[in-house]
Scaffold this motif. Structure first.
Motif, PDB file in Angstrom:
ATOM      1  N   LEU A 118       0.829  -1.198   0.000  1.00  0.00           N
ATOM      2  CA  LEU A 118       0.000   0.000   0.000  1.00  0.00           C
ATOM      3  C   LEU A 118       0.865   1.251   0.000  1.00  0.00           C
ATOM      4  CD1 LEU A 118      -0.142   1.526   2.963  1.00  0.00           C
ATOM      5  CD2 LEU A 118      -1.483  -0.457   3.545  1.00  0.00           C
TER       6      LEU A 118
ATOM      7  N   ASP B  45      -5.803   0.033  -2.423  1.00  0.00           N
ATOM      8  CA  ASP B  45      -5.136   1.323  -2.301  1.00  0.00           C
ATOM      9  C   ASP B  45      -5.805   2.147  -1.200  1.00  0.00           C
ATOM     10  OD1 ASP B  45      -3.916   3.734  -4.632  1.00  0.00           O
ATOM     11  OD2 ASP B  45      -4.489   4.021  -2.552  1.00  0.00           O
ATOM     12  N   PRO B  46      -5.006   2.541  -0.205  1.00  0.00           N
ATOM     13  CA  PRO B  46      -5.593   3.254   0.923  1.00  0.00           C
ATOM     14  C   PRO B  46      -6.190   4.593   0.516  1.00  0.00           C
ATOM     15  CG  PRO B  46      -3.206   3.288   1.042  1.00  0.00           C
ATOM     16  CD  PRO B  46      -3.572   2.355  -0.075  1.00  0.00           C
ATOM     17  N   SER B  49      -9.519   3.937  -1.039  1.00  0.00           N
ATOM     18  CA  SER B  49     -10.486   3.547  -0.015  1.00  0.00           C
ATOM     19  C   SER B  49     -11.037   4.774   0.691  1.00  0.00           C
ATOM     20  CB  SER B  49      -9.835   2.629   1.013  1.00  0.00           C
ATOM     21  OG  SER B  49      -9.404   1.447   0.399  1.00  0.00           O
ATOM     22  N   ARG B  50     -10.090   5.615   1.088  1.00  0.00           N
ATOM     23  CA  ARG B  50     -10.512   6.798   1.807  1.00  0.00           C
ATOM     24  C   ARG B  50     -11.409   7.669   0.941  1.00  0.00           C
ATOM     25  NH1 ARG B  50     -11.303   7.649   6.667  1.00  0.00           N
ATOM     26  NH2 ARG B  50     -10.654   9.808   6.713  1.00  0.00           N
ATOM     27  N   ARG B  55     -12.817   2.885   5.212  1.00  0.00           N
ATOM     28  CA  ARG B  55     -11.660   2.782   6.094  1.00  0.00           C
ATOM     29  C   ARG B  55     -10.464   2.237   5.339  1.00  0.00           C
ATOM     30  NH1 ARG B  55     -14.961   1.830  10.519  1.00  0.00           N
ATOM     31  NH2 ARG B  55     -16.186   3.710  10.537  1.00  0.00           N
ATOM     32  N   ASN B  56      -9.317   2.518   5.849  1.00  0.00           N
ATOM     33  CA  ASN B  56      -8.139   1.873   5.278  1.00  0.00           C
ATOM     34  C   ASN B  56      -7.246   1.258   6.344  1.00  0.00           C
ATOM     35  OD1 ASN B  56      -6.990   4.113   6.380  1.00  0.00           O
ATOM     36  ND2 ASN B  56      -6.573   5.103   4.448  1.00  0.00           N
ATOM     37  N   ASP B 120      -7.470   6.834   8.983  1.00  0.00           N
ATOM     38  CA  ASP B 120      -8.826   6.761   9.521  1.00  0.00           C
ATOM     39  C   ASP B 120      -8.993   7.682  10.717  1.00  0.00           C
ATOM     40  OD1 ASP B 120      -9.511   4.921   7.670  1.00  0.00           O
ATOM     41  OD2 ASP B 120      -9.185   3.192   8.955  1.00  0.00           O
TER      42      ASP B 120
END
Lengths: 339, 339
Positions: A118, B45-46, B49-50, B55-56, B120
């Motif tokens: 990530l 991928d964070p 997601s965000r 949440r990531n 988060d």
DNA sequence: GCGCATTACTAATACGCATTAGCGATCCGG
DNA sequence: CCGGATCGCTAATGCGTATTAGTAATGCGC
């Protein structure tokens, strides 16, 4: 959206982006945008930025043990000092992964290492990361840098301390002080960190025109028991005037050397010189400070980040070895009878 | 994309999302997806997601100064031990944001804190984070927890050590040892950590039925100069048998107290008792170990993470104060003439 | 065999920004 | 007065995910 408030739209992006792109913006518009931004208290969403930029400015730091161990002694802290600084200077944030924890779900299965994907790239500390997984990441083109020598893994980028040069330098210093007969005390370990020191030691002898026969290296699995005061006396009688110990986890080689010298009634800087190829264990850090070299851990961390940043940027840069700093210390002096 | 490898597309999201949504997935498909994920080493991928409002599993840790300062003394390390453990236990990874770094460009503009929105939620260490920015995050509904008391900022969640109870306990112990006349030495500082200790001290006196007049508190901007041996003697002559010092960055109050006692020729545990409301500076850590209490820094870190996790989960939980552990030490004993 | 439910999935969309192509306007040389 | 160049800006698209609406397939009752 700031664009509504002002007059424009994604011009905002250009104004705030501060890119040195070829797109021109009039000063007037720029001010209008900035005013609107201020008025609305607009802040760009980092998630969106990073998504759009296809780059999230995150560097992973993976350590198999916890990054902040309860046992502070054995910590990566000194490295992280440099890692953090360099990463910060380059605009990266750090993501901490620990082998024990990794995986959100809890199970640190074979998937453990995948989570690092990530980030834009990942730094690995300690040699506990499974080799096959590491190579898998490398093979997938994921930027990886290992902190600590890792020759055996083909294609894996790493940075390490230049023990060879550093050890050579120590010997050169001793030779310059008039020592013609020097013995290396090392433990029975075939780690690169250990063999490199021996290499450097022998190279140093050679360059100084001294004898580097096998007798010059004393190898022991348990130096604290085997390196006795008598043995030391024997060496002294043979004309040895300086002793060099390698640094190990336990510091046993150095400890043994110091103890033997004391037991033999040797006045350290005068009757014989001692040097340590590395840093002493905390309890022997001062009084006297050992002559030798320091591994510049923060600089190592910084170098690793630089290398990683280069890889992330798609460059092929290599910067594997970091020089160690000579530590004058107080355990080495002129050889007896030397001006 | 994992979807290509498997057979599906954003079904992946449903499988990995583990949401208890009403959307059903057959066990067969679920396995196909999981297998593909494993084979590809796919990680969501964070940033994406965000952006998609999810949440990531990342928690931010923001310290305005570097998280790994060169000066180890003043480091957040002990807190981070707990932070890391608790975060790992809850399946979060940590993102280190360093304030100094902000923006690579150098200028830590008003955007400095904004990066944390990638995570988060975020933990803040040290009291240097600009209040307005913090409140902005809070106002935007972004989960924030401050490590260290932060009463003055409305709406900001924080965790802190319970200095009041801990100080009260120390006084109670001294009272139980027969001390009826106790003096607190504190520096001239109005930080909550300081005033809390005084509160606890006075409360302890009160509960023990002792006099808590203003004479019981000696406040000095420079205790090392003002807390002389003569002054100490004076107190002893007035019947004071125990002295309590607050902990400060420098440890000056405690240091002054120890020095004065030594200079006055006081045999510490016998002629008079000393206690420290906190931990001693490293050079005074042992020999003798000060009676007092320890701030459970790792537990504080863990508590902060728990609170943050609760906020992230949308709960309203509050867990502000963490109890300190009494440290018996060797500087306090029965009052002279006490059984 | 027709509606209606349920199951198992997929197509489409939104998220907020960065980036690129492109468009109108102005300028400039000839 | 015209063609081309430059300037200043905007419309459009893509980033990778979560979510919602919708569709095909199957089951079921009557």
């Amino acid at each position: 959206m700031a664009r509504l408030a002002g007059v424009s739209q994604a011009t905002v992006s250009l104004v705030l982006g501060a890119r040195k792109q070829g797109v021109a913006i009039s000063e007037e518009t720029r001010q209008k945008v900035l005013d609107a931004v201020r008025a609305l208290g607009y802040v760009p969403d980092p998630a969106a930025s990073r998504l759009a930029a296809a780059r999230n400015n995150l560097l992973g730091v993976f350590s198999f043990t916890s990054t902040f161990p309860t046992d502070v002694q054995h910590s990566y802290y000194p490295f992280l000092v440099g890692v953090e600084q360099e990463a910060a200077a380059r605009g990266f944030d750090l993501v901490l992964f620990t082998g024990s924890s990794t995986g959100g779900a809890g199970a640190a299965g074979p998937q453990a290492l995948n989570r690092v994907r990530l980030a834009d790239g990942c730094l690995f500390l300690g040699r506990h990361a499974p080799a096959d997984e590491l190579l898998r990441l490398v093979a997938d083109g994921f930027p990886v840098v290992h902190l600590g020598r890792r020759d055996e893994l083909e294609g894996l980028a790493w940075v390490g301390a230049d023990y060879i040069s550093a050890s050579r330098t120590v010997v050169a210093r001793l030779a310059a002080l008039g020592h013609r007969n020097i013995v290396l005390v090392r433990e029975d370990d075939d780690a690169p960190a250990s063999t490199d020191r021996e290499h450097g030691f022998l190279k140093g002898l050679e360059e100084a025109g001294l004898s580097g026969g096998p007798a010059a290296v004393f190898r022991s699995a348990d130096p604290r028991r085997e390196l006795t005061a008598e043995r030391l006396r024997g060496w002294l009688d043979e004309g040895v005037t300086a002793f060099v110990a390698e640094e190990t986890d336990t510091g046993d080689a150095w400890r043994a050397l110091c103890d033997a010298a004391r037991d033999a009634g040797v006045d350290c800087p005068r009757d014989a010189s001692l040097a340590l190829l590395g840093s002493p264990p905390p309890d022997l850090a001062g009084d006297p400070v050992p002559t030798g070299f320091d591994v510049p851990r923060p600089q190592l961390g910084a170098a690793a980040v630089r290398l990683l940043a280069a890889l992330v940027a798609g460059e092929e840069a290599t910067e594997p070895l970091v020089a160690c700093a000579f530590r004058t210390g107080a355990t080495a002096g002129p050889a007896p009878g030397h001006p």
